[in-house]
Design a protein around this motif. Sequence first.
Motif, PDB file in Angstrom:
ATOM      1  N   ALA A  73       0.238  13.594   6.462  1.00  0.00           N
ATOM      2  CA  ALA A  73       0.023  14.592   5.423  1.00  0.00           C
ATOM      3  C   ALA A  73      -1.438  15.005   5.287  1.00  0.00           C
ATOM      4  CB  ALA A  73       0.522  14.058   4.076  1.00  0.00           C
ATOM      5  N   SER A  76       3.752  13.457  -1.131  1.00  0.00           N
ATOM      6  CA  SER A  76       2.508  13.015  -1.760  1.00  0.00           C
ATOM      7  C   SER A  76       2.763  11.923  -2.789  1.00  0.00           C
ATOM      8  CB  SER A  76       1.802  14.200  -2.423  1.00  0.00           C
ATOM      9  OG  SER A  76       1.487  15.190  -1.477  1.00  0.00           O
ATOM     10  N   GLY A  96      -4.741  19.183   1.519  1.00  0.00           N
ATOM     11  CA  GLY A  96      -5.240  17.817   1.624  1.00  0.00           C
ATOM     12  C   GLY A  96      -6.580  17.621   0.948  1.00  0.00           C
ATOM     13  N   ALA A 143       6.150  18.767   0.000  1.00  0.00           N
ATOM     14  CA  ALA A 143       4.765  18.299  -0.127  1.00  0.00           C
ATOM     15  C   ALA A 143       4.603  17.404  -1.348  1.00  0.00           C
ATOM     16  CB  ALA A 143       3.815  19.493  -0.211  1.00  0.00           C
ATOM     17  N   VAL A 168      -0.260  18.718   4.482  1.00  0.00           N
ATOM     18  CA  VAL A 168       0.791  18.199   3.611  1.00  0.00           C
ATOM     19  C   VAL A 168       1.848  19.261   3.332  1.00  0.00           C
ATOM     20  CG1 VAL A 168      -0.417  18.808   1.484  1.00  0.00           C
ATOM     21  CG2 VAL A 168       1.179  16.876   1.488  1.00  0.00           C
ATOM     22  N   SER A 211      -2.190  14.087  -6.735  1.00  0.00           N
ATOM     23  CA  SER A 211      -1.347  14.816  -5.789  1.00  0.00           C
ATOM     24  C   SER A 211      -0.771  16.071  -6.420  1.00  0.00           C
ATOM     25  CB  SER A 211      -0.225  13.913  -5.288  1.00  0.00           C
ATOM     26  OG  SER A 211      -0.738  12.793  -4.597  1.00  0.00           O
TER      27      SER A 211
END
Length: 288
Positions: free
Chosen positions: A199, A22, A253, A18, A132, A238
């Motif tokens: 994502a 990101s 998200g 993730a 994500v 992120s």
Amino acid sequence: MFDWLISPFLQYGFMQRALFGSIVLSVSCAPVGVFLMLRRMSLTGDAMSHAILPGAALGFLLFGLDILPMTIGGLLVGLLVALGSGFVSRFTVQKEDASMAAFYLISLAVGVLLVSWRGSSVDLMHVLFGSVLALNNEALGLIVGIAVLTFVALIVFWRALVAECLDPLFLRSVSRMGGPVHLLFLVLVVLNLVGGFQALGTLLSVGLMMLPAVAARFWSNDVRGLCLIAIAIAVVSSLCGLLLSYHASMPSGPAIIMVAGVAYILSALFGRRGMLASALPSRRHKTA
């Protein structure tokens, strides 16, 4: 502090994927968002993120949660909406923003109906908001590929993109690159929205593109500086969003986009060109 910041990414592979996905999305989407902002097309990005929904939904209905059909479907429908709205605005009295609004509203309605028709509410939430934390190697490969294509395009066509962004009439008067560069830019927008869709879903993918870009506007007036600051804001958003979602049991998200929204508000208040700086009396050197 170590357990809070580092431990989640060391212990869990899904957190590592993730974070990697990101960060790559941040590096790819943020510069595209800067150009959208400078073109005064910020809401166009939101419209395009909705426009890819029918293609992604059709791929989902035919092949399930297979990333390739959903990506191809989203890309084709997104380009169709962009070109269709441009065609209507060019050959009719309607402005491009109005035709884009019409096309994306139709696309959004068709996409939701398609997913609701054959899928469940869980499937609809997955398509609309993404996940994500569920990125697999195939999705990461797609995101990396889109990021590489975006950077190559930005490097090769940087001057043309900046010129077409700041003064499109001048570019078209001195070169034939105006039309192709505009089309290339629309392709980059759709590609990055499709990558973000994996994502963040179709509703939030534009958030990582636009919020860091508009936040960067309060810190710099140079295009390169805007891109770098937007990337930095997106990466930090992120990271913080993933940590917040992990420790507070929040959807990942929305947490990322919420942190980016906080960054925008702070930039609007305390940035070099923000409200606080504008409210302070300017320093003037008095000459005798």
